[in-house]
Scaffold this active site. Structure first.
Site, short mmCIF file in Angstrom:
data_model
loop_
_atom_site.label_atom_id
_atom_site.label_comp_id
_atom_site.label_asym_id
_atom_site.label_seq_id
_atom_site.Cartn_x
_atom_site.Cartn_y
_atom_site.Cartn_z
N LYS A 187 27.25 9.77 24.32
CA LYS A 187 25.95 9.28 23.79
C LYS A 187 26.21 7.75 23.89
O LYS A 187 26.82 6.89 23.20
CB LYS A 187 25.95 9.39 22.50
CG LYS A 187 24.21 9.20 21.94
CD LYS A 187 23.68 8.23 22.03
CE LYS A 187 23.68 7.15 20.88
NZ LYS A 187 23.39 5.98 20.98
N GLU A 262 37.13 3.47 16.20
CA GLU A 262 37.69 2.14 16.82
C GLU A 262 36.73 1.20 16.05
O GLU A 262 35.52 1.31 16.54
CB GLU A 262 37.60 2.29 18.28
CG GLU A 262 38.38 0.95 18.76
CD GLU A 262 39.68 1.02 18.36
OE1 GLU A 262 39.92 -0.13 17.65
OE2 GLU A 262 40.63 1.82 18.76
N CYS A 296 35.38 -6.64 19.61
CA CYS A 296 36.02 -6.20 18.49
C CYS A 296 37.23 -7.01 18.17
O CYS A 296 37.58 -7.38 16.90
CB CYS A 296 35.99 -4.73 18.03
SG CYS A 296 36.38 -4.02 19.57
N GLU A 397 32.43 -9.80 10.49
CA GLU A 397 32.58 -9.80 12.07
C GLU A 397 31.21 -10.47 12.48
O GLU A 397 30.27 -10.03 12.06
CB GLU A 397 32.88 -8.35 12.40
CG GLU A 397 33.04 -8.35 13.78
CD GLU A 397 33.39 -6.82 14.25
OE1 GLU A 397 32.74 -6.02 13.88
OE2 GLU A 397 34.11 -6.59 14.95
P1 ADP Z 1 25.54 -1.96 16.68
O1 ADP Z 1 24.77 -2.15 15.37
O2 ADP Z 1 26.24 -3.05 16.99
O3 ADP Z 1 24.50 -1.31 17.89
P2 ADP Z 1 26.80 0.67 16.24
O4 ADP Z 1 27.94 0.88 15.69
O5 ADP Z 1 25.45 0.97 15.43
O6 ADP Z 1 26.66 -0.77 16.53
O7 ADP Z 1 26.44 1.29 17.54
C1 ADP Z 1 27.59 2.13 18.30
C2 ADP Z 1 27.02 3.44 18.77
O8 ADP Z 1 26.75 4.27 17.41
C3 ADP Z 1 25.69 3.31 19.64
O9 ADP Z 1 25.81 4.41 20.63
C4 ADP Z 1 24.73 3.91 18.54
O10 ADP Z 1 23.65 4.32 18.84
C5 ADP Z 1 25.53 4.94 17.60
N1 ADP Z 1 24.98 5.04 16.30
C6 ADP Z 1 24.37 4.18 15.42
N2 ADP Z 1 23.72 4.63 14.21
C7 ADP Z 1 24.62 5.86 14.26
C8 ADP Z 1 24.57 7.12 13.41
N3 ADP Z 1 24.05 6.92 12.23
N4 ADP Z 1 25.31 8.09 13.68
C9 ADP Z 1 25.80 8.20 14.88
N5 ADP Z 1 25.84 7.24 15.98
C10 ADP Z 1 25.19 6.30 15.67
#
Ligand code: ADP
Length: 494
Positions: A187, A262, A296, A397
């Protein structure tokens, strides 16, 4: 501006779908989302917006492919991974253009790090496929047992990746997961799906069996969350922000999924007076501003020994003043836009908090005034001095091009500042004193310490954080372990 290669133009115009069991098709909900060029805000492509039903189908395809992948000989699996690495190298220009358009980062950075490191990961893990071995254990107390271990894949892995290194993160996750014999549902981040889609085409071309890697593009809550919660997913490997990591921890508990997380960082960068100042300034510049600061590992909490602090700051400001903001595709660009309007606004708001809390803004601090950049998501490279440890910019961050410089008087104080964070991902140390090097490296609470350099990665070298920065090493031999489980077999020979 570089002209787009013909295959890149053709790829952008495609009707990208999800990849499930080797077939590309639309989301079951029929929904799509726009993919933007962050340097202009313009729509450059679109992707399928996956949902829970799509995740179900992708997980089922990965489960069905598991016996096929494990019946594929290790030598053949190694060959497939190696060939994928070779093809990524051959298509470096194409991947670099796509990533520069989708993420915004400069082509030069893509050609130095993202593309070659991704290719090397597939080649490195190709070497491990044929070397994953169990052990024979001598019977205890002379009991008549033949005991051995088998190193088995964990099973179906959900890989949820961020937008800051979109193609490279595919390599971080897919390399060890596939080498260990797992199948995957990938994903990518909704901001940057394109290179992952291109990688799926390449994996099919190279000859990976259908369903070994399945791709569900889409948003976190719609596609990521159902993957993290799915009862038939054995492990989640995730890179992203802490709040999302915590949601994934919660979602994973239902079936006790294995997890590699991570997460974020707030890395210190300590510059001692005995350091090579030219190297320290150049290295600190890279530590803070590489990838527009969207790393990061960004070493943006910069602590400089008081006696050289003013000279260090002057040199850093001069280096920052040389930055050339522009689209990633422009050969003159040395810093691109942030990935999205949301990310730009977050960074500008944190910069605003630094000003409001009394830090001295020495350069940058806003979106550029250049009309040519007005529609992109740019933020000027920024330096703060006179920062205090309790300020938000020192604790949260930022994930943007912002340095916070302050000073220390001795090693103990430097260490206290370095460890004054709940994160523990990386740290930088600049000194010519070999004894100090090892003393400080041992005392810093972080998963990586770079000494007289910053930000190096290699496929063979383990990487990962302490404390709130997560767990489960990536890269190197150690990264295979979280994708394997040991079975012990006892055979009574009496
Ligand atoms: P940012 O907010 O900087 O985009 P995220 O940690 O939210 O960073 O995003 C990293 C990944 O996690 C992306 O692929 C995002 O779609 C996914 N993601 C965001 N929210 C969720 C969730 N609740 N469960 C699983 N994956 C998620």
């Amino acid at each position: 501006m570089s002209d787009l290669l013909k295959p890149v133009t053709a790829f952008l115009a495609r009707d990208h779908g999800l990849f499930i069991g080797g077939d590309e098709g639309p989301s079951s909900g029929g929904e799509r989302f726009d993919v933007l060029d962050p340097s202009s805000g313009l729509v450059i492509s679109s992707a399928a917006s996956g949902n829970a039903a799509d995740v179900d189908a992708a997980v089922a395809a990965a489960r069905a492919a598991l016996p096929v992948w494990n019946a594929t000989s290790p030598a053949r699996r190694a060959e497939l991974l190696w060939n994928l690495g070779v093809r990524i190298e051959e298509l470096a220009d194409e991947f670099a253009q796509l990533e520069a358009l989708d993420n915004g980062k400069p082509l030069s950075e893509l050609h130095i790090v993202d593309i070659p490191l991704c290719a090397s990961l597939f080649k490195y893990y190709a070497g491990w496929v044929t070397k994953i071995e169990g052990e024979t254990i001598a019977p205890m107390s002379g009991a008549p047992f033949h005991i051995y271990t088998r190193r088995e894949p964990v099973g179906v892995v959900g890989a949820i990746i961020p937008w800051n290194f979109p193609l490279l993160m595919c390599g971080y996750k897919l390399g060890p997961a596939l080498a260990a014999g797992n199948t995957v549902v990938l994903k990518p981040a909704e901001q940057t799906p394109l290179t992952a889609i291109r990688l799926m085409h390449l994996m099919a071309e190279v000859g990976f069996p259908p369903g070994v890697v399945n791709l569900v593009t889409g948003f976190g809550p719609n596609a990521g969350a159902p993957l993290a919660a799915h009862a038939d997913v054995d492990k989640i490997t995730f890179t992203g922000e802490n709040a999302t990591g915590q949601k994934i921890l919660e979602a994973a508990k239902g079936n006790m999924k294995r997890l590699s997380l991570e997460l974020g960082g707030k890395s210190p960068n300590l510059v001692f007076a005995d350091a090579d100042l030219d190297a320290a300034v150049a290295g600190t510049f890279g530590a803070v501003y590489w990838n527009q600061g969207q790393c990061c590992i960004a070493g943006a909490r910069v602590f400089v020994e008081a006696s050289i602090r003013d000279e260090f700051v002057d040199r850093l400001l001069a280096r920052v003043a040389e930055v050339n903001l522009g689209p990633g595709l422009d050969a003159n660009t040395t810093m691109g836009p942030l990935v999205s309007a949301e990310q730009r606004d977050r960074v500008l708001s944190l910069i605003g908090s630094g000003v409001a809390e009394g830090a001295s803004l020495r350069i940058g601090g806003s979106a550029p005034t250049d009309a040519a950049l007005a529609d992109g998501f740019f933020v000027e490279p920024t330096v703060f001095t006179d920062v205090r440890p309790d300020m938000r910019i020192m604790r949260e961050e930022i994930f943007g091009p912002v340095a916070m410089v302050s000073s220390f008087t001795d090693e103990d104080e430097a260490l206290a500042y370095a460890n004054d964070t709940s994160f523990g991902l990386a740290a930088g140390l600049w000194t010519s004193d070999v004894k100090r090097t090892h003393r400080v490296a041992a005392a810093i609470r972080s998963g990586v310490v770079w000494v007289n350099t910053y930000g190096w990665f290699d496929a063979a070298v383990p990487y990962g954080g302490f404390r709130m920065s997560g767990f489960g090493k990536e890269l190197g031999r150690e990264a295979l372990d979280p994708y394997l489980q040991t079975k012990t077999v006892w055979v009574d020979l009496s």
